[in-house]
Design a protein around this motif. Structure first.
Motif, PDB file in Angstrom:
ATOM      1  N   HIS A   1       0.812  -1.221   0.000  1.00  0.00           N
ATOM      2  CA  HIS A   1       0.000   0.000   0.000  1.00  0.00           C
ATOM      3  C   HIS A   1       0.849   1.277   0.000  1.00  0.00           C
ATOM      4  CE1 HIS A   1      -2.884  -3.012   1.529  1.00  0.00           C
ATOM      5  NE2 HIS A   1      -3.811  -2.239   0.992  1.00  0.00           N
ATOM      6  N   GLN A   2       2.152   1.148  -0.274  1.00  0.00           N
ATOM      7  CA  GLN A   2       3.046   2.299  -0.113  1.00  0.00           C
ATOM      8  C   GLN A   2       2.723   3.461  -1.046  1.00  0.00           C
ATOM      9  OE1 GLN A   2       7.225   1.596  -1.584  1.00  0.00           O
ATOM     10  NE2 GLN A   2       6.480  -0.501  -1.790  1.00  0.00           N
TER      11      GLN A   2
ATOM     12  N   VAL B   1      -1.020   5.951   3.332  1.00  0.00           N
ATOM     13  CA  VAL B   1       0.153   5.183   3.765  1.00  0.00           C
ATOM     14  C   VAL B   1       1.433   5.922   3.403  1.00  0.00           C
ATOM     15  CG1 VAL B   1       1.415   3.004   3.507  1.00  0.00           C
ATOM     16  CG2 VAL B   1      -1.091   2.999   3.642  1.00  0.00           C
ATOM     17  N   ALA B   2       1.477   6.485   2.211  1.00  0.00           N
ATOM     18  CA  ALA B   2       2.667   7.212   1.770  1.00  0.00           C
ATOM     19  C   ALA B   2       2.996   8.364   2.712  1.00  0.00           C
ATOM     20  CB  ALA B   2       2.461   7.740   0.347  1.00  0.00           C
TER      21      ALA B   2
ATOM     22  N   GLU C   1       6.573   8.814   4.806  1.00  0.00           N
ATOM     23  CA  GLU C   1       7.377  10.043   4.823  1.00  0.00           C
ATOM     24  C   GLU C   1       7.570  10.545   6.250  1.00  0.00           C
ATOM     25  OE1 GLU C   1       9.055  11.341   2.243  1.00  0.00           O
ATOM     26  OE2 GLU C   1       8.341   9.508   1.271  1.00  0.00           O
ATOM     27  N   ALA C   2       6.557  10.374   7.087  1.00  0.00           N
ATOM     28  CA  ALA C   2       6.671  10.805   8.486  1.00  0.00           C
ATOM     29  C   ALA C   2       7.707   9.963   9.231  1.00  0.00           C
ATOM     30  CB  ALA C   2       5.315  10.702   9.175  1.00  0.00           C
ATOM     31  N   VAL C   3       7.774   8.663   8.909  1.00  0.00           N
ATOM     32  CA  VAL C   3       8.806   7.808   9.518  1.00  0.00           C
ATOM     33  C   VAL C   3      10.184   8.295   9.096  1.00  0.00           C
ATOM     34  CG1 VAL C   3       9.794   5.483   9.605  1.00  0.00           C
ATOM     35  CG2 VAL C   3       7.303   5.781   9.680  1.00  0.00           C
TER      36      VAL C   3
ATOM     37  N   LEU D   1      -0.452   3.935  11.073  1.00  0.00           N
ATOM     38  CA  LEU D   1      -0.403   2.719  10.254  1.00  0.00           C
ATOM     39  C   LEU D   1      -1.076   1.550  10.953  1.00  0.00           C
ATOM     40  CD1 LEU D   1       3.217   3.071   8.853  1.00  0.00           C
ATOM     41  CD2 LEU D   1       1.121   3.071   7.497  1.00  0.00           C
ATOM     42  N   GLN D   2      -0.885   1.435  12.264  1.00  0.00           N
ATOM     43  CA  GLN D   2      -1.566   0.378  12.998  1.00  0.00           C
ATOM     44  C   GLN D   2      -3.082   0.506  12.846  1.00  0.00           C
ATOM     45  OE1 GLN D   2       0.277   1.096  16.848  1.00  0.00           O
ATOM     46  NE2 GLN D   2       1.263  -0.902  16.808  1.00  0.00           N
ATOM     47  N   GLY D   3      -3.569   1.731  12.901  1.00  0.00           N
ATOM     48  CA  GLY D   3      -5.004   1.939  12.748  1.00  0.00           C
ATOM     49  C   GLY D   3      -5.510   1.464  11.397  1.00  0.00           C
ATOM     50  N   LEU D   4      -4.733   1.715  10.338  1.00  0.00           N
ATOM     51  CA  LEU D   4      -5.126   1.267   9.004  1.00  0.00           C
ATOM     52  C   LEU D   4      -5.148  -0.256   8.917  1.00  0.00           C
ATOM     53  CD1 LEU D   4      -3.030   3.821   6.912  1.00  0.00           C
ATOM     54  CD2 LEU D   4      -5.515   3.800   7.167  1.00  0.00           C
ATOM     55  N   ILE D   5      -4.164  -0.895   9.542  1.00  0.00           N
ATOM     56  CA  ILE D   5      -4.093  -2.361   9.526  1.00  0.00           C
ATOM     57  C   ILE D   5      -5.220  -2.963  10.349  1.00  0.00           C
ATOM     58  CG2 ILE D   5      -2.697  -4.347  10.241  1.00  0.00           C
ATOM     59  CD1 ILE D   5      -0.213  -2.543   9.641  1.00  0.00           C
TER      60      ILE D   5
END
Length: 228
Positions: A38-39, A44-45, A49-51, A85-89
């Motif tokens: 999903h990058q 997700v993108a 970028e935040a990471v 990201l955890q929320g999306l998963i």
């Protein structure tokens, strides 16, 4: 007089083991493939970028990003892009019926009663607002999101910082003294109290109590006299 309630989630209205034994392992197992596949999705993108910004490696490849995310999960770090990201998963897991959002029965009854009594209810958790919506949308009691007026996560600041609670109060139509904060973590309660909020400690798993805050073991013990 208390007119609103701001509640933590984990260890307060849902059992800690639900997050640690169900949600975290699910996200950790799904995360590498989810991020890779999903990058290019805008949501997700943005977190990728935040990471990169957080680790100060703007040219980091996707495997480096994933390794940092996994490390943050393993070390239980409350870093915003990970939480997003955890929320999306977790959304996938909830929608697939892999699990439902746990709520303590006494917490559900308490929240319902406070809402019916005219109190405004808010949530503040280190989990993303998206993750908060999911646990309440797919809860053991069905969709209970209408109970809550608004949700806050680490975008307002860390939960053990006084300024975070001041930021929340700035967004609410109440004075700090009119808001009661519920948590199982003394350091969070200390920060909220320093910001002028009322506090109530939920001691569900034998944690040490603090003389600075009234406490209960579950919501069946709640009474207004505790806060006097």
């Amino acid at each position: 007089m208390i007119k609103a309630i701001l509640t933590d989630i984990e260890g307060t209205i849902t059992r800690i083991s639900f997050v640690k034994d169900v949600l975290f392992p699910y996200a950790a197992g799904q995360l590498p493939e989810f991020v890779k596949s999903h990058q290019s999705d805008p949501e997700v993108a943005a977190q990728i970028e935040a990471v990169k910004a957080h680790i100060e490696q703007p040219e980091a490849d996707i495997d480096t990003v994933i390794s940092h995310l996994i490390h943050w999960i393993e070390t239980d770090q409350k870093i915003t892009p990970l939480k997003q990201l955890q929320g999306l998963i977790w959304q996938t897991g909830y929608e697939n019926g892999d699990f439902t959002g746990h709520l303590y029965p006494d917490a559900y009854d308490f929240l319902q009663a406070q809402k019916q009594a005219g109190k405004s209810l808010y949530v503040y958790s280190s989990g993303s607002v998206k993750a908060q919506h999911l646990i309440f949308e797919f809860s053991d009691y069905g969709d209970v999101r209408p109970l809550f007026s608004d949700y806050f996560d680490t975008k307002v600041g860390a939960k053990q910082q006084q300024s975070s609670y001041e930021n929340i109060i700035a967004e609410l139509p109440f004075d700090a003294a009119e808001v009661l904060f519920l948590s199982d973590v003394v350091a969070e309660l200390d920060a909220a109290k320093a910001a002028g909020l009322g506090t109530l400690h939920l001691v569900r798993d034998g944690q040490a109590v603090s003389d600075a805050h009234p406490y209960i073991n579950d919501f069946s013990e709640f009474s207004a006299e505790l806060l006097a």
